[in-house]
Design an enzyme around this catalytic site. Structure first.
Site, PDB file in Angstrom:
ATOM      1  N   ASP A  32       0.787  -1.242   0.000  1.00  0.00           N
ATOM      2  CA  ASP A  32       0.000   0.000   0.000  1.00  0.00           C
ATOM      3  C   ASP A  32       0.817   1.290   0.000  1.00  0.00           C
ATOM      4  O   ASP A  32       1.801   1.400   0.747  1.00  0.00           O
ATOM      5  CB  ASP A  32      -0.851   0.109   1.268  1.00  0.00           C
ATOM      6  CG  ASP A  32      -1.632  -1.127   1.593  1.00  0.00           C
ATOM      7  OD1 ASP A  32      -1.539  -2.119   0.869  1.00  0.00           O
ATOM      8  OD2 ASP A  32      -2.340  -1.092   2.616  1.00  0.00           O
ATOM      9  N   GLU A 205     -10.460  -3.032   4.184  1.00  0.00           N
ATOM     10  CA  GLU A 205      -9.150  -2.449   4.487  1.00  0.00           C
ATOM     11  C   GLU A 205      -9.069  -1.033   3.901  1.00  0.00           C
ATOM     12  O   GLU A 205      -9.809  -0.678   2.987  1.00  0.00           O
ATOM     13  CB  GLU A 205      -8.021  -3.300   3.880  1.00  0.00           C
ATOM     14  CG  GLU A 205      -7.954  -4.707   4.468  1.00  0.00           C
ATOM     15  CD  GLU A 205      -6.740  -5.506   4.002  1.00  0.00           C
ATOM     16  OE1 GLU A 205      -6.075  -6.113   4.839  1.00  0.00           O
ATOM     17  OE2 GLU A 205      -6.457  -5.524   2.779  1.00  0.00           O
TER      18      GLU A 205
HETATM   19  C1  FRU Z   1      -3.791  -3.666   2.749  1.00  0.00           C
HETATM   20  C2  FRU Z   1      -3.128  -4.087   4.050  1.00  0.00           C
HETATM   21  C3  FRU Z   1      -3.524  -3.157   5.165  1.00  0.00           C
HETATM   22  C4  FRU Z   1      -2.401  -3.312   6.156  1.00  0.00           C
HETATM   23  C5  FRU Z   1      -1.206  -3.493   5.244  1.00  0.00           C
HETATM   24  C6  FRU Z   1      -0.180  -4.459   5.760  1.00  0.00           C
HETATM   25  O1  FRU Z   1      -3.136  -4.116   1.617  1.00  0.00           O
HETATM   26  O2  FRU Z   1      -3.457  -5.429   4.352  1.00  0.00           O
HETATM   27  O3  FRU Z   1      -4.803  -3.416   5.709  1.00  0.00           O
HETATM   28  O4  FRU Z   1      -2.266  -2.204   6.977  1.00  0.00           O
HETATM   29  O5  FRU Z   1      -1.712  -3.969   4.002  1.00  0.00           O
HETATM   30  O6  FRU Z   1       0.945  -4.499   4.925  1.00  0.00           O
END
Ligand code: FRU
Length: 482
Positions: A32, A205
Site C-alpha cells: 500500500d 481495508e
Molecule cells: C492492505 C493491508 C492493510 C495493512 C497493510 C499491511 O493491503 O493489508 O490493511 O495495513 O496492508 O501491509
C-alpha cells in the site's frame, strides 16, 4: 482455463518490466501507499515496505519524494518495525496549527498516524512526527487502542466545520469503518460506525472519507473502502459510497460502486495538503497473487497518480479518475496514423513501439452492434485485449501474457461505458496498463509482464464497422541507432 506453467517463461518484475513513470522500489517488496502528502513543493510517497526481502514481512514505511508526481527519488526507510510492532498502513497530516504541541507554530510538525501490528496480533493506532520534512521521525507511541486485532489503516483529515481531526479506520472482519474525532491528534474519541454495507465478500481495508465536488461544483462526501477477497474479478477490489457527513457520522445516499474494473488497483489514498485538486494513487497489485511475484530484485509498483472528482451520470454520481496533468508534459509526440476505418474481420496495426511505453488518446465511432477492440502484442505474443461488446453491454479486458499465477490470466468484464462513440486513453508503462474509458468514468488498471521485444498495438473488428481517430500518442524519446 488451464495453463502449463512450464511453457510460460517470463518472470514478473524482470528488469525490462521496470516502469518509467510508475513508482517501483529500487529493491524488495512494497504494497500500500501510505502517508501521501504535498509539502513545500515536494510530494511524499511513503509505502508498505519490507526492507529485507522481496516477500511481504518486516513491514516498515519506505519513502520516496517527487516534484512532479512522476519521477521519484527513493529515500532511506522512514519508519522501521521495532520489537513492539510492525508498521502497517496509515497517513500523514501537516499539523499546521501545532494542535499536537509536537512542533512549534513556526515549525509545524508533520504527523504520521499508522497501525502498529503487535506480535500478539493486536493492532493499535500510533503516531510519529517529523520536524525536518519527513527525513527523520520520532516515534511518539500509541494514541488509540481498543486492544483488538483487525483494527487498522487510519486516514485522517481536518474538518473545519466542527474544528476537529477526523480519523477513518476499519474493523476489518466486521466490514465496518469507524470514525474517531480529536482536537489534538493525540487523544481520540469514537464518533460513529458505518457498515456492514455494499460489498462484504472479504475483509475491509484502507478506508478514506473525503470531500469531492461534482461537475456542477456541488460538494459531496465519499467513503472509499477496499476489500480482500471479494473484488469484482476475484481477490482484492475497491468500492466507494457517495453520501453525507455531518462531522459525526457518514450516511450513504447511493449504492456501493466499484472504483476500478481491472484487477490491480488496491489501497488507494489521497495526498493530503494539495490545495486545488484531489490526487490519489494505489498499489498496482492484487493479494490473490501478489506474493507469488517475488522472484526478482523488487516486487510491486504503484499506479499513476490520478486527479479525481465526481460527475453526474445516468447511474448517479460517479467517481471520475484521470491521470495527473503533469503526465501531459513528459513524453514526446509519436508519429501515427490519424484515422482508420475498419470493417468486420479487419485488423490494423495502429502503433509499433520499441517497448511497452505509450500514452495514447483514441476515439471510436462504431455502427450499432459492432464488436471491436485493441490488442497488444509484445515480441509477437498476445499480452492483452480490450474488447467492446455492445450486445452484451460489456467491455472485457482479457489478460493473457507469459506469466502464470492463479487468478492472473483471465477475462475481466465491466458494463459498457457508452454506445456508438467512445473515448479511450491508454497508458502503458512496461508492466503497467491503465485504461481510462469515457473520459475517466470507467478505469481498468492491471499489471502485465510482457515478453521483451517489439510491441504492436492493433485495432481489430469482429463485426460491424468502426472508425478510430488517434487524437494523440506520446512515448519516451527513442535513442537514435548508433
Ligand atoms: C492492505 C493491508 C492493510 C495493512 C497493510 C499491511 O493491503 O493489508 O490493511 O495495513 O496492508 O501491509
Amino acid at each position: 482455463m488451464t495453463h502449463d506453467p512450464v511453457t510460460l517463461t517470463v518472470q514478473p518484475y524482470a528488469p525490462h518490466h521496470r516502469p518509467l513513470l510508475h513508482f517501483a522500489p529500487a529493491k524488495n517488496w512494497i504494497n500500500d501507499p501510505n502517508g501521501l502528502i504535498f509539502l513545500n513543493g515536494e510530494y511524499h510517497l511513503f509505502f508498505q515496505h519490507n526492507p529485507h526481502g522481496t516477500d511481504w514481512g518486516h513491514m516498515s514505511w519506505g519513502h520516496a519524494v517527487s516534484k512532479d508526481l512522476l519521477h521519484w527519488e527513493e529515500l532511506p526507510v522512514a519508519l522501521e518495525e521495532d520489537d513492539q510492532a510492525m508498521i502497517f498502513s496509515g497517513c500523514c497530516v501537516l499539523d499546521a496549527e501545532n494542535t499536537s504541541g509536537l512542533g512549534t507554530p513556526l515549525h509545524p510538525p508533520l504527523i504520521a498516524l499508522y497501525t502498529g501490528h503487535h506480535r500478539n496480533e493486536i493492532q493499535s493506532q500510533q503516531l510519529a512526527y517529523s520536524l525536518d520534512q519527513g527525513r527523520t521521525w520520532t516515534k511518539y507511541g500509541i494514541v488509540l487502542t481498543e486492544n483488538i486485532p483487525d483494527f487498522r489503516d487510519p486516514k485522517v483529515f481536518w474538518h473545519p466545520e466542527t474544528q476537529q481531526w477526523v480519523m477513518a479506520l476499519v474493523l476489518a472482519s466486521e466490514h465496518q469503518v469507524v470514525l474517531y474525532g480529536s482536537a489534538d491528534l493525540l487523544s481520540w474519541h469514537k464518533l460513529s460506525t458505518f457498515g456492514p454495507a455494499g460489498h462484504t465478500g472479504g475483509i475491509w481495508e484502507v478506508p478514506e472519507l473525503l470531500r469531492l465536488s461534482d461537475d456542477s461544483g456541488q460538494e459531496h462526501w465519499v467513503l472509499k473502502v477496499d476489500l480482500n477477497p471479494g473484488g469484482p474479478h476475484g481477490g482484492s477490489g475497491c468500492q466507494y459510497f457517495v453520501g453525507h457527513f455531518d462531522g459525526q457520522a457518514f450516511a450513504a445516499t447511493q449504492e456501493a460502486k466499484w472504483l476500478d474494473h481491472g484487477k490491480d488497483f488496491y489501497a488507494a489514498i489521497t495526498f493530503a495538503n494539495t490545495a486545488d485538486r484531489t490526487v490519489w494513487l494505489a498499489w498496482m497489485n492484487n493479494w490473490q497473487y501478489a506474493r507469488d511475484h517475488i522472484h526478482s530484485t523488487y516486487s510491486g509498483h504503484m499506479s499513476l497518480p490520478r486527479e479525481i472528482h465526481l460527475e453526474q451520470t445516468e447511474s448517479g454520481l460517479v467517481l471520475v479518475q484521470r491521470p495527473v496533468r503533469e503526465l501531459d508534459g513528459v513524453w514526446s509526440q509519436l508519429q501515427t496514423l490519424q484515422q482508420v476505418q475498419l470493417n468486420a474481420l479487419d485488423q490494423v496495426e495502429l502503433l509499433h513501439l520499441p517497448a511497452a511505453a505509450l500514452d495514447a488518446q483514441l476515439s471510436f465511432s462504431a455502427t450499432p452492434h459492432s464488436v471491436y477492440g485493441l490488442s497488444l502484442h509484445c515480441d509477437g505474443q498476445l499480452e492483452w485485449t480490450l474488447e467492446f461488446q455492445p450486445d452484451q453491454e460489456t467491455t472485457v479486458l482479457t489478460r493473457r501474457g507469459q506469466v502464470w499465477q492463479e487468478g492472473f490470466q483471465g477475462k475481466h468484464a465491466a458494463p459498457l461505458a457508452a454506445k456508438g462513440l467512445l473515448d479511450v486513453r491508454l497508458i502503458l508503462d512496461h508492466s503497467a496498463l491503465e485504461v481510462f474509458v469515457d473520459s475517466g468514468k470507467q478505469v481498468f488498471t492491471e499489471a502485465f509482464f510482457p515478453a521483451e521485444g517489439l510491441v504492436s498495438l492493433f485495432l481489430y473488428v469482429k463485426s460491424g464497422s468502426v472508425k478510430c481517430q488517434i487524437e494523440g500518442a506520446r512515448g519516451p524519446a527513442v535513442k537514435p541507432e548508433t
